[in-house]
Design an enzyme around this catalytic site. Structure first.
Site, PDB file in Angstrom:
ATOM      1  N   LYS A 123       0.836  -1.209   0.000  1.00 52.91           N
ATOM      2  CA  LYS A 123       0.000   0.000   0.000  1.00 52.91           C
ATOM      3  C   LYS A 123       0.864   1.250   0.000  1.00 52.91           C
ATOM      4  O   LYS A 123       0.527   2.237  -0.647  1.00 52.91           O
ATOM      5  CB  LYS A 123      -0.949   0.002   1.205  1.00 52.91           C
ATOM      6  N   LYS A 148      -3.769  -9.690  -6.626  1.00 50.97           N
ATOM      7  CA  LYS A 148      -4.967 -10.068  -5.867  1.00 50.97           C
ATOM      8  C   LYS A 148      -6.175  -9.231  -6.302  1.00 50.97           C
ATOM      9  O   LYS A 148      -6.018  -8.049  -6.594  1.00 50.97           O
ATOM     10  CB  LYS A 148      -4.640  -9.786  -4.394  1.00 50.97           C
ATOM     11  N   LYS A 167     -10.962  -4.435  -3.976  1.00 49.88           N
ATOM     12  CA  LYS A 167     -12.063  -3.480  -4.169  1.00 49.88           C
ATOM     13  C   LYS A 167     -11.541  -2.095  -4.511  1.00 49.88           C
ATOM     14  O   LYS A 167     -12.273  -1.252  -4.991  1.00 49.88           O
ATOM     15  CB  LYS A 167     -13.007  -3.439  -2.961  1.00 49.88           C
TER      16      LYS A 167
END
Ligand code: TYM
Length: 329
Positions: A112, A196, A199
């Site tokens: 992230k 992966k 969302k």
């Protein structure tokens, strides 16, 4: 007495079929056998920038999806993380007992952080908040997808450390175990089988959201990347994209992969994708019907309010134990 389980999902967008297969579907199955506590972890979502209005909407929407999927508030506690102050209070106590190196090693942090221009400190200390979520409820099991494995291991290490530092020979905190599904613990992007399904993917063709329309779902599955081999095989090395579709198919249909592979021998990818699209729509449509009813009424707010009371009762007891053990109460 039933054992307790805890899990949470971030309202950082609408959940995907990956969230559903990897974790959320299990929430429904487990609530009969365990005392279940399910959280909408809105404080986790703010580790990266969020539009406040959208975050508030997503929080209500995720709660409605929990209910629409079949989580029953008369059996399980459903609540919003920020309604229980013990979470952020415990996170501080936990941070003071975690190493910087431990946090920097978390792959989710590294992934992230690589995507952010400026990195908030919360992104690094996020696992402390997650450790707190789990231990505050004395959870013995935590149903999650594969990407949370490292955080669960950190929680287990933390519990050992806390008990040995502050327990005087007693176990103050319960050591949890992760529960991972056999198939679909890591659903991959429909556009890139090496990453992966997420969302928050900027490429919306990569994921199926639980609120996508049947038309969107069908289109996304039909345009999912495959390969030039042209045979439906489960071979993660050479056919990762088709293997990912098979994992989704197997999870949603509860059929063995071998059985599905033999059904599509010699048919190419067309029929396989078309049946997978139908299966996905058939899974999601009834959830959406209940979701739309819930979003139109006041029931969701009532359930969140009731969940906060029940969650606070449990969490405040553990927080007090931690504070006493550490000498700050
Ligand atoms: P989150 O919101 O990213 O994802 C929610 C759950 O979905 C699983 N998941 C997947 N499973 C299979 N394939 C995928 N592509 C996929 N993407 C996500 C996740 O493993 C997760 O179980 N940190 C957590 C939320 C959290 C939590 C907790 C979970 C906060 N506190 C305490 C359990 C216990 C997260 O970001 O999940």
């Amino acid at each position: 007495m039933k054992q307790r389980i805890f899990s949470g999902v971030q309202p950082s967008g609408t959940p995907t079929i990956g969230n559903y297969i990897g974790a959320m579907r299990g929430f429904v199955e487990l609530q009969d056998d365990y005392e279940a506590v399910y959280c909408v972890v809105n404080q986790h979502a703010i580790t990266v920038p969020q539009d406040p209005k959208v975050l508030r909407e997503n929080t209500k929407s995720l709660t409605a999806l929990y209910l629409a999927m079949g989580i029953d508030p008369s059996k399980s506690i459903i609540f919003k993380q920020s309604d229980v102050p013990a979470h952020s209070q415990a996170a501080w106590l936990i941070q003071c007992n975690l190493g910087l190196g431990e946090l920097e090693r978390m792959t989710q942090y590294k992934d992230k952080a690589a995507k952010q221009e400026s990195i908030g400190a919360g992104l690094l200390t996020y696992p402390a908040l997650m450790v707190g979520d789990i231990i505050l409820y004395d959870a013995e099991f935590v149903p999650v997808g594969d990407d949370q494995r490292q955080h669960i291991e950190l929680t287990r290490d933390f519990v050992d450390r806390f008990n040995s530092r502050f327990g005087n020979g007693n176990d103050i905190l319960v050591k949890p175990e992760g529960l991972y599904p056999d198939h679909g613990a890591r659903v991959m992007s429909l556009q890139d089988p090496s990453s992966k399904m997420s969302k928050s993917d900027s490429n919306v063709k990569g994921f199926i959201s639980l609120l996508d329309t049947p038309k969107q779902i069908t289109k996304k599955i039909k345009s999912a990347v495959t390969d030039s081999i042209g045979e439906v095989n489960y071979d993660k090395e050479n056919q990762p994209a088709v293997s990912n579709l098979l994992d989704i198919y197997s999870s949603l249909s509860m059929r063995d992969i071998d059985d599905i592979v033999s059904e599509y021998q010699g048919t190419g990818y067309g029929a396989f994708k078309s049946d997978l699209a139908d299966l996905t729509v058939a899974t999601i449509e009834p959830i959406q019907e209940r979701y739309n009813q819930l979003m139109a009424g006041d029931e969701v707010e009532d359930i969140i309010r009731d969940g906060a009371v029940r969650a606070n009762e449990i969490a405040s007891i553990t927080l007090e134990k931690m504070e006493k053990a550490m000498g700050i109460r």
